[in-house]
Design an enzyme around this catalytic site. Structure first.
Site, short mmCIF file in Angstrom:
data_model
loop_
_atom_site.label_atom_id
_atom_site.label_comp_id
_atom_site.label_asym_id
_atom_site.label_seq_id
_atom_site.Cartn_x
_atom_site.Cartn_y
_atom_site.Cartn_z
NE ARG A 1 5.80 -49.98 52.82
CZ ARG A 1 6.51 -50.99 53.34
NH1 ARG A 1 6.12 -52.23 53.18
NH2 ARG A 1 7.62 -50.74 54.00
CD GLU B 1 8.97 -59.38 63.29
OE1 GLU B 1 9.27 -59.00 62.14
OE2 GLU B 1 8.56 -58.60 64.15
CE LYS C 1 1.75 -54.33 63.70
NZ LYS C 1 2.87 -55.30 63.44
CG ASN D 1 8.47 -55.57 66.34
OD1 ASN D 1 8.46 -55.21 65.16
ND2 ASN D 1 8.78 -56.80 66.69
CB CYS E 1 4.52 -66.73 48.84
SG CYS E 1 5.86 -65.59 49.16
CG HIS E 2 3.27 -71.11 47.95
ND1 HIS E 2 2.99 -71.17 46.60
CD2 HIS E 2 4.62 -70.95 48.04
CE1 HIS E 2 4.13 -71.09 45.90
NE2 HIS E 2 5.12 -70.95 46.75
CG ASP F 1 5.05 -57.12 65.32
OD1 ASP F 1 6.00 -56.33 65.21
OD2 ASP F 1 4.56 -57.73 64.34
CB CYS G 1 5.67 -72.80 52.04
SG CYS G 1 7.05 -73.97 52.16
CA CA Z 1 7.46 -56.61 63.42
#
Ligand code: CA
Length: 707
Positions: free
Chosen positions: A149, A211, A360, A288, A638-639, A333, A635
């Site tokens: 970022r 995570e 969040k 979190n 991204c996919h 979360d 996977c």
């Molecule tokens: Ca998190």
């Protein structure tokens, strides 16, 4: 030869002529600008009158993303046109905020490559490739979030933090590394997607990975000159038997129960760092818990400090000053890693040094930053986990079954949060916050989890989550809202496409700029929300726009390339709907100015890749079912879920590589595409690789049949 290779071979000066290859259509290079600056310090970064520059992640130390520039205003914005562009053919998912310093833009792209370009022409001045493919270890392979970022600047240097945990000081004039520091062990499960934060001769960085593995979050500050570690602040306490690092950790430990240290505890600070030059305090937003489920992490209850908090630290020593916890005993979360914006407000006729914070959990917080006292907290989206925040105690009043004690619970916001890392902005003239908002709920359920015998592990969070059923009538959408932090309500709100649009920019020209998933850069009237201007860039925008000026010209600049963690994660099956494709639409940096004359090459039309239909591969359902879990875990980030890609990686349903065992093995297990960000999964067995191929082909056949 790649540009990075060329730079290594010929040096920066020797490559300048070759850079024209990167920027067709911009005319001959006439730039006489050189990169570099000096003497950048807190006074400069706090100086809002330095109007031409964008010196920090949120422009100045207050992180407001407000620019005093007025050449482009609500009257003239209709004349805004592309002025120059830089094609970035090897980039993909672009989410970062460029810095603009003395007429030069500095920005980070995919694979943590940092570039400096002439802000008036887009001519590439230097490029630094930290070669993260060489550091793609087993632990960091799965999320695939090789985006970043932003960067930070201090003195005469640019600082970047890499996915694999290095903090690197670059000479702003040349892009040459001056020092490199490892901020966590090479083989840990942590990673960095955030911008470091420079202040008082130091550079702060945290990490993500709550995570991924059992992890204990911390932030570190390094000396900007030497790279030496100045201090480190742990966010959650370790094992009491080892002794506590500070009084703050001893205090925090009294809010935990059980044997939390065995699970790491979490709290990772991956975003949300603000330095308050006026009060000489540093604020960090914390993450979190690890694991998510409070019942596992801290079975006897407890607030679990300093999870999900704004924590104020002494910038010189890293010592704890105060905190405000947004989500005690966090279990959804609901991180507080979102931006921490400084603003001078007038509340009940009284001037207040405020922090504005929209984590969040769906509440918009106004906090007195002299002491951490809560001044107001109001829902800015649907909130079902708490009825309200009790202003007497500063604590949420939770609803029944918010902690999913009685089976599946529909809870809003969803795990994506009502606001994530997409930057909000604050305009001191309209006194409004421009907040990218996500409207979604989720289902939380731990009734099938053996809480007593739960063991930590990779991607184990201790609760099952899913998206709300789409037919439950609730919103599953995004909006941009103008939030008044004084009257504590939405002044205007405009719907946005999809779920994950870009952060916002606001200006003294009474404008708000935002990038959208559908490829449009838009400008709204900051007071009314009226759409005043839009430009179709032909590819989803995930990075926040900035503005800067050179001589008499004001520019709006934005990186164009759909992606980021939010886009890959929360969009789920919706992300591919836009039809953005890996390697098809050109990723670029585009600068706009009034009456700009550049002609952007037209992007190839949107449309998902056609799945390969073949009878040469017969799907076995049992094998496909075996492939589901590893695919969705390793996977899909991204996919795409169910192998439907949204442009952040190739759509495997259209990939010939899946057809051939040897080709699939060479890419997936042996890492043949490592240099492009596809790590090698060297512990996958032949059986697992085969199951993955059947799973992908199963979805390819289904998609082909549906066409
Ligand atoms: Ca998190």
């Amino acid at each position: 030869m790649s540009l990075s290779l060329a730079i290594r071979r010929y040096g920066v000066a020797g490559i300048l002529s070759a850079t024209t290859l990167l920027m067709p259509g911009c005319g001959p290079n006439t730039s006489t600008v050189t990169a570099g600056f000096s003497g950048l310090d807190d006074a400069a970064i706090s100086d809002s009158s330095r109007t031409g520059d964008w010196l920090a992640y949120g422009r100045t130390h207050d992180e407001q993303r407000f620019s005093p520039l007025t050449q482009i205003d609500s009257g003239s914005v209709a004349r805004l046109r592309p002025d120059w562009y830089l094609d970035l053919p090897l980039d993909n998912a672009l989410v970062s905020t460029p810095l603009a310093i003395d007429g030069v833009l500095y920005f980070v792209g995919d694979m943590n490559v940092v570039r400096a370009v002439d802000g008036a022409s887009g001519e590439l001045l230097w490029e630094h490739d930290p070669r993260i493919a060489e550091h793609l270890t087993y632990r960091r392979r799965a999320s695939g979030w090789i985006h970043n970022r932003g960067i930070t600047a201090w003195g005469d240097r640019i600082f970047q933090a890499t996915w694999d945990g290095r903090l690197i000081a670059l000479d702003a004039a040349t892009g040459e590394p001056i020092w490199v520091q490892r901020t966590f062990e090479e083989n840990s499960g942590l990673y960095i997607t955030g911008a470091p934060k420079a202040f008082k001769g130091k550079v702060l960085i945290g990490n993500g990975g709550t995570e991924s593995v059992p992890t204990r979050g911390y932030v570190s500050a390094y000396d900007a000159e030497t790279g030496e570690l100045a201090w480190r602040f742990h966010i959650v306490p370790g094992n009491p038997a080892d002794g506590f690092e500070s009084d703050a950790m001893a205090m925090a430990a009294s809010t935990w129960t059980g044997e939390w240290w065995k699970y790491g505890g979490g709290g990772n600070a991956w975003h949300g760092f603000t330095y308050d030059a006026e009060l000489d305090q540093l604020y960090i937003g914390t993450g979190n818990g690890a694991p998510w489920n409070h019942k596992v992490r801290s079975p006897g209850g407890g607030d679990n400090l300093f999870l999900c908090s704004v924590v104020a630290l002494d910038p010189d020593t890293g010592e704890y000053l105060w905190h405000y916890q947004t989500t005690p005993g966090e279990s959804w979360d609901y991180t507080s890693n979102m931006d921490i914006v400084l603003a001078d407000l007038t509340l009940d006729g009284r001037p207040v040094k405020a922090i504005l914070h929209a984590p969040k959990n769906g509440f918009f917080y106004v906090i007195d930053r002299t002491n951490g006292r809560l001044l107001s907290a109001d829902p800015y989206a649907e909130v079902t986990w708490a009825d309200r925040i009790d202003m007497r105690t500063g604590r949420p009043v939770e609803t029944q079954n918010a902690r999913y004690a009685n089976g599946p619970a529909r809870i809003a916001p969803s795990i994506a949060g009502a606001h994530s890392a997409q930057a909000m902005s604050y305009n001191p003239q309209t006194r409004l916050v421009y907040l990218p908002t996500i409207h979604a709920a989720g289902i939380f359920n731990d009734s099938d989890v053996d809480l007593e015998n739960w063991a930590p592990g990779e991607f184990r969070i201790g609760v099952a989550t899913s998206w709300q059923p789409e037919d439950d009538g609730a919103r599953f959408s995004a909006s941009l809202q103008a939030w008044d932090p004084v009257t504590r309500k939405t002044v205007w709100e405009v719907p946005q496409p999809g779920l994950a649009n870009s952060g916002t920019l606001t200006t003294a020209g009474n404008l708000v700029f935002a990038g959208r998933e559908d490829g449009r850069l838009v400008a709204y009237d900051a007071e009314s929300g009226e759409l005043l201007w839009q430009y179709d860039l032909g590819l989803g925008i995930s990075a926040p726009p900035i503005t800067f000026a050179i001589d008499d010209t004001q520019y709006i600049a934005v990186l164009v390339g759909f992606g980021g963690g939010v886009a890959s994660g929360i969009m789920g099956s919706r992300a591919p709907n836009h039809g953005w494709r890996y390697g098809r639409q050109t990723r670029r940096l585009v600068a706009f100015a009034l009456d700009g004359q550049a002609r952007l090459p037209v992007q190839p039309p949107a449309g998902n890749a056609a799945p390969i239909a073949t009878e040469n591969f017969t799907v076995e359902i049992a094998r496909s079912e075996q492939g589901e879990a590893p695919f969705e875990l390793f996977c899909a980030g991204c996919h795409g879920p169910a192998a439907a890609a949204a442009g952040m990686a190739p759509d495997l349903r259209a990939s010939a590589i899946v057809m051939e065992a040897w080709a699939f093995t060479s890419v997936v297990r042996d890492g043949a595409r490592r240099a492009r960000g596809m790590p090698g999964f060297d512990d996958f067995t032949d059986e697992e690789l085969l199951a993955l191929r059947h799973y992908i082909r199963h979805h390819a056949d289904a998609a082909a049949a549906a066409r």
